[in-house]
Design a protein around this motif. Sequence first.
Motif, PDB file in Angstrom:
ATOM      1  N   VAL A  53       6.386  -5.253   3.782  1.00  0.00           N
ATOM      2  CA  VAL A  53       5.462  -6.077   4.553  1.00  0.00           C
ATOM      3  C   VAL A  53       4.031  -5.773   4.138  1.00  0.00           C
ATOM      4  O   VAL A  53       3.661  -4.619   3.926  1.00  0.00           O
ATOM      5  N   SER A  54       3.221  -6.832   4.036  1.00  0.00           N
ATOM      6  CA  SER A  54       1.817  -6.675   3.664  1.00  0.00           C
ATOM      7  C   SER A  54       0.973  -7.699   4.421  1.00  0.00           C
ATOM      8  O   SER A  54       1.414  -8.834   4.638  1.00  0.00           O
ATOM      9  N   SER A  55      -0.228  -7.300   4.794  1.00  0.00           N
ATOM     10  CA  SER A  55      -1.166  -8.222   5.449  1.00  0.00           C
ATOM     11  C   SER A  55      -1.998  -8.944   4.387  1.00  0.00           C
ATOM     12  O   SER A  55      -3.224  -8.898   4.399  1.00  0.00           O
ATOM     13  N   LYS A  56      -1.345  -9.626   3.485  1.00  0.00           N
ATOM     14  CA  LYS A  56      -2.019 -10.347   2.408  1.00  0.00           C
ATOM     15  C   LYS A  56      -2.687 -11.616   2.937  1.00  0.00           C
ATOM     16  O   LYS A  56      -2.033 -12.448   3.576  1.00  0.00           O
ATOM     17  N   PRO A  57      -3.971 -11.802   2.672  1.00  0.00           N
ATOM     18  CA  PRO A  57      -4.622 -13.070   3.053  1.00  0.00           C
ATOM     19  C   PRO A  57      -3.981 -14.245   2.326  1.00  0.00           C
ATOM     20  O   PRO A  57      -3.475 -14.105   1.208  1.00  0.00           O
ATOM     21  N   HIS A  58      -4.027 -15.409   2.952  1.00  0.00           N
ATOM     22  CA  HIS A  58      -3.404 -16.583   2.352  1.00  0.00           C
ATOM     23  C   HIS A  58      -3.998 -16.929   0.995  1.00  0.00           C
ATOM     24  O   HIS A  58      -3.293 -17.407   0.103  1.00  0.00           O
ATOM     25  N   ASP A  59      -5.302 -16.697   0.836  1.00  0.00           N
ATOM     26  CA  ASP A  59      -5.962 -17.130  -0.391  1.00  0.00           C
ATOM     27  C   ASP A  59      -5.956 -16.063  -1.487  1.00  0.00           C
ATOM     28  O   ASP A  59      -6.545 -16.269  -2.554  1.00  0.00           O
ATOM     29  N   ARG A  60      -5.330 -14.917  -1.247  1.00  0.00           N
ATOM     30  CA  ARG A  60      -5.265 -13.896  -2.292  1.00  0.00           C
ATOM     31  C   ARG A  60      -4.042 -14.140  -3.167  1.00  0.00           C
ATOM     32  O   ARG A  60      -2.945 -14.345  -2.653  1.00  0.00           O
ATOM     33  N   PRO A  61      -4.199 -14.089  -4.492  1.00  0.00           N
ATOM     34  CA  PRO A  61      -3.033 -14.282  -5.369  1.00  0.00           C
ATOM     35  C   PRO A  61      -1.951 -13.255  -5.082  1.00  0.00           C
ATOM     36  O   PRO A  61      -2.222 -12.132  -4.652  1.00  0.00           O
ATOM     37  N   LEU A  62      -0.722 -13.637  -5.353  1.00  0.00           N
ATOM     38  CA  LEU A  62       0.410 -12.741  -5.094  1.00  0.00           C
ATOM     39  C   LEU A  62       0.327 -11.485  -5.958  1.00  0.00           C
ATOM     40  O   LEU A  62       0.480 -10.367  -5.459  1.00  0.00           O
ATOM     41  N   GLY A  63       0.075 -11.658  -7.251  1.00  0.00           N
ATOM     42  CA  GLY A  63      -0.127 -10.519  -8.147  1.00  0.00           C
ATOM     43  C   GLY A  63       0.935  -9.451  -8.001  1.00  0.00           C
ATOM     44  O   GLY A  63       2.133  -9.730  -8.010  1.00  0.00           O
ATOM     45  N   ASN A  64       0.480  -8.207  -7.820  1.00  0.00           N
ATOM     46  CA  ASN A  64       1.375  -7.058  -7.656  1.00  0.00           C
ATOM     47  C   ASN A  64       1.460  -6.597  -6.200  1.00  0.00           C
ATOM     48  O   ASN A  64       1.711  -5.427  -5.922  1.00  0.00           O
ATOM     49  N   THR A  65       1.266  -7.498  -5.261  1.00  0.00           N
ATOM     50  CA  THR A  65       1.279  -7.138  -3.846  1.00  0.00           C
ATOM     51  C   THR A  65       2.477  -6.253  -3.500  1.00  0.00           C
ATOM     52  O   THR A  65       3.630  -6.603  -3.763  1.00  0.00           O
ATOM     53  N   SER A  66       2.192  -5.087  -2.953  1.00  0.00           N
ATOM     54  CA  SER A  66       3.216  -4.155  -2.450  1.00  0.00           C
ATOM     55  C   SER A  66       4.258  -3.769  -3.496  1.00  0.00           C
ATOM     56  O   SER A  66       5.369  -3.362  -3.152  1.00  0.00           O
ATOM     57  N   MET A  67       3.898  -3.836  -4.771  1.00  0.00           N
ATOM     58  CA  MET A  67       4.878  -3.519  -5.816  1.00  0.00           C
ATOM     59  C   MET A  67       5.311  -2.055  -5.748  1.00  0.00           C
ATOM     60  O   MET A  67       6.475  -1.729  -6.010  1.00  0.00           O
ATOM     61  N   GLY A  68       4.383  -1.165  -5.404  1.00  0.00           N
ATOM     62  CA  GLY A  68       4.766   0.229  -5.227  1.00  0.00           C
ATOM     63  C   GLY A  68       5.775   0.399  -4.104  1.00  0.00           C
ATOM     64  O   GLY A  68       6.729   1.182  -4.219  1.00  0.00           O
ATOM     65  N   THR A  69       5.582  -0.337  -3.021  1.00  0.00           N
ATOM     66  CA  THR A  69       6.525  -0.261  -1.901  1.00  0.00           C
ATOM     67  C   THR A  69       7.880  -0.828  -2.301  1.00  0.00           C
ATOM     68  O   THR A  69       8.929  -0.291  -1.916  1.00  0.00           O
ATOM     69  N   MET A  70       7.880  -1.900  -3.063  1.00  0.00           N
ATOM     70  CA  MET A  70       9.147  -2.459  -3.552  1.00  0.00           C
ATOM     71  C   MET A  70       9.907  -1.409  -4.360  1.00  0.00           C
ATOM     72  O   MET A  70      11.127  -1.239  -4.205  1.00  0.00           O
ATOM     73  N   SER A  71       9.188  -0.697  -5.233  1.00  0.00           N
ATOM     74  CA  SER A  71       9.812   0.356  -6.040  1.00  0.00           C
ATOM     75  C   SER A  71      10.337   1.476  -5.160  1.00  0.00           C
ATOM     76  O   SER A  71      11.481   1.934  -5.321  1.00  0.00           O
ATOM     77  N   HIS A  72       9.522   1.918  -4.216  1.00  0.00           N
ATOM     78  CA  HIS A  72       9.894   3.018  -3.323  1.00  0.00           C
ATOM     79  C   HIS A  72      11.162   2.659  -2.534  1.00  0.00           C
ATOM     80  O   HIS A  72      12.113   3.445  -2.467  1.00  0.00           O
ATOM     81  N   GLU A  73      11.160   1.479  -1.941  1.00  0.00           N
ATOM     82  CA  GLU A  73      12.259   1.124  -1.046  1.00  0.00           C
ATOM     83  C   GLU A  73      13.563   0.896  -1.798  1.00  0.00           C
ATOM     84  O   GLU A  73      14.640   1.227  -1.289  1.00  0.00           O
ATOM     85  N   PHE A  74      13.496   0.328  -3.005  1.00  0.00           N
ATOM     86  CA  PHE A  74      14.752   0.123  -3.731  1.00  0.00           C
ATOM     87  C   PHE A  74      15.360   1.457  -4.155  1.00  0.00           C
ATOM     88  O   PHE A  74      16.594   1.610  -4.144  1.00  0.00           O
ATOM     89  N   PHE A  75      14.523   2.430  -4.502  1.00  0.00           N
ATOM     90  CA  PHE A  75      15.048   3.749  -4.851  1.00  0.00           C
ATOM     91  C   PHE A  75      15.803   4.365  -3.678  1.00  0.00           C
ATOM     92  O   PHE A  75      16.741   5.146  -3.864  1.00  0.00           O
ATOM     93  N   HIS A  76      15.404   3.995  -2.465  1.00  0.00           N
ATOM     94  CA  HIS A  76      16.106   4.479  -1.278  1.00  0.00           C
ATOM     95  C   HIS A  76      17.552   3.972  -1.210  1.00  0.00           C
ATOM     96  O   HIS A  76      18.373   4.548  -0.470  1.00  0.00           O
ATOM     97  N   ALA A  77      17.875   2.901  -1.926  1.00  0.00           N
ATOM     98  CA  ALA A  77      19.268   2.433  -1.919  1.00  0.00           C
ATOM     99  C   ALA A  77      20.195   3.529  -2.426  1.00  0.00           C
ATOM    100  O   ALA A  77      21.362   3.622  -2.020  1.00  0.00           O
ATOM    101  N   TRP A  78      19.685   4.383  -3.300  1.00  0.00           N
ATOM    102  CA  TRP A  78      20.398   5.593  -3.718  1.00  0.00           C
ATOM    103  C   TRP A  78      19.978   6.758  -2.813  1.00  0.00           C
ATOM    104  O   TRP A  78      20.805   7.306  -2.088  1.00  0.00           O
ATOM    105  N   ASN A  79      18.691   7.117  -2.899  1.00  0.00           N
ATOM    106  CA  ASN A  79      18.195   8.339  -2.266  1.00  0.00           C
ATOM    107  C   ASN A  79      17.751   8.076  -0.835  1.00  0.00           C
ATOM    108  O   ASN A  79      16.631   7.643  -0.597  1.00  0.00           O
ATOM    109  N   VAL A  80      18.592   8.286   0.101  1.00  0.00           N
ATOM    110  CA  VAL A  80      18.483   8.204   1.564  1.00  0.00           C
ATOM    111  C   VAL A  80      19.649   7.420   2.113  1.00  0.00           C
ATOM    112  O   VAL A  80      20.327   7.872   3.024  1.00  0.00           O
TER     113      VAL A  80
END
Length: 600
Positions: free
Chosen positions: A269-296
């Motif tokens: 989840v991110s509080s991204k403004p509507h007019d901000r490009p998607l870019g790499n929004t929360s990409m670190g969180t995406m990486s962190h959370e998917f690793f949890h599919a194994w570790n946790v």
Amino acid sequence: MKKLLLTTFLISCFTNFLLSQTYNLYEISFDNRVHHEARIKAKFLKLENKVLEVRMSRSSPGRYAVHEFAKNVYSVRATDSKGNELPVTRPNPHQWNVSGHDGTVVFEYTLYANRAGGTYSGIDETHAHLNIPATFVWARNIRHRPVRVKFNLPEGSNWKVATQMKDLGNNTFEAKDTYYFMDSPVEAADLHMRERKIDGQNIRLALHTTATAQEVDAYFEEVMKIVEQQKAVFGELPRFDYGEYTFLSCYVPNASGDGMEHRNSTFVVSSKPHDRPLGNTSMGTMSHEFFHAWNVERIRPASLEPFDFEDANMSGELWFAEGFTSYYTNLFRARSGNMSAEDYVNGLGGAVNYVMNAPGRKYFNPIEMSYRAPFVDAASSIDPDNNANIFISYYTYGSVLGLALDMMLRTQDNGKSLDGYMRHVWQTHGKTEIGYSVRDLEARLEEYAGEAFAKSFFAQYIFKSEMPDYAGLFHRMGVIFEDPNPNSPTLGAFVRVNNGVGRMVQNAIVGSPMYEAGIESEDEIISIDGKPLADFKGRNIDELIGDRKPGDVVEVEIDRWGKRMTKKVTLAADKNLRTRWDNNADAAAQKRRDEWLKAK
């Protein structure tokens, strides 16, 4: 012929079993979504002739502190199978006892939900972002029953439902029991959907945000590169239920930034403004959370099984479960090309510097820091604490220990690495789903890297709070670790200045110049070294002592509850160790660095 008859008989028995299953049934509607309300109906059937205990959870998967979800439940009504009103009593703030039923209880209520994040729920005209423990009641003694939930989506909304639960069609979904239901968040919105098969399993992005199709396509490609790099560490994906994993990503202005892992999905989840490009929004969180599919989720601390939805959940292994995951978060982005290897290396020093200099290591080791999660993991209290001095986040502490272990293994030049250790733990605890303890992690490291190495690492850095030789390890990995301004003077405090008056933003840090001088966070700072803060226009008050040197004594004038006083402060040298890419690293260091950071 006998085999055919037997097969037919078995199929018939299985079909009859399925038809005879008693489900806990839910239905949710969003007619008043503009005011953040949902109307929910829970139907419990074939009940024993005793009081039905209906609960709201007090904790949520992935969170370790208590959260009072029942506060947002009201307009409660209970009826029997004929629609007769049933008496409801409240034995505690989280529970409703329903008596006098005829074997059926229909429990209805209104839910207020206005915080779209990893732990809470948010409902408005654009979506229903539902963390299940914050949304749905459940009944004691029948938690083993399968669950079915029907979503009555607003007409003309173009909403779709995304969740890890089994899709039965007609916006109805199934969970095998209440435990699985509680672990299955939902995003219902006008979603961007993308998916791709890897080794026969579906990786799915369900994205609620303002973005073009081209932006979403590019974003999904970056996510999938990270997924592939994580798979490479373990050699395989986990076996997902129903053969599918879903990123439930919600990037809207009124959301609360967060990430929360679940068995076969994640809320990002991110509080991204509507007019901000998607870019790499929360990409670190995406990486962190998917690793949890194994570790946790599968390499899981035994202390978190079974998860208790009625109380806080304490674990001494979070330095590994959350911290090692944090170490890998941006490493996978570097390996996938989502960020440059040099940017990754240059960003490592801040966390290491923080942990090395944090006074909290004098009070707790990483295990004990993990025990404090119920007090800090989005927990709320109104009395002040001293966490600035006694606590180091197990995310950060664990991440720098993971970094150290990886470098210690790699610099032995025998093919060992943290990747290899994690794969070994996956094979022994993850695929088998046998919960682990700290001693199990030590034993697995003994098997992987040798008894002497493992015992030394755990004795010094896990059971105690010593720090590895980061400078030496970094040097052998082709990274410089040093203080770029070793003689800069500091007061050792961050001070926020408002209307010409300064206040420390947290308690004075043990051992800092301000602490030693007896200045605390409640004091109003009037002047520093004869310079009134009323005239200060900078950002860091250390700018006021820039012409001084460590060891100099300056006067700090404060107001303590209406009494003016002057304190003598002995300046210290600012400890600000940072990492940077070593362009002159020797061949051996360059080889280790390349092997560490390259795509797998």
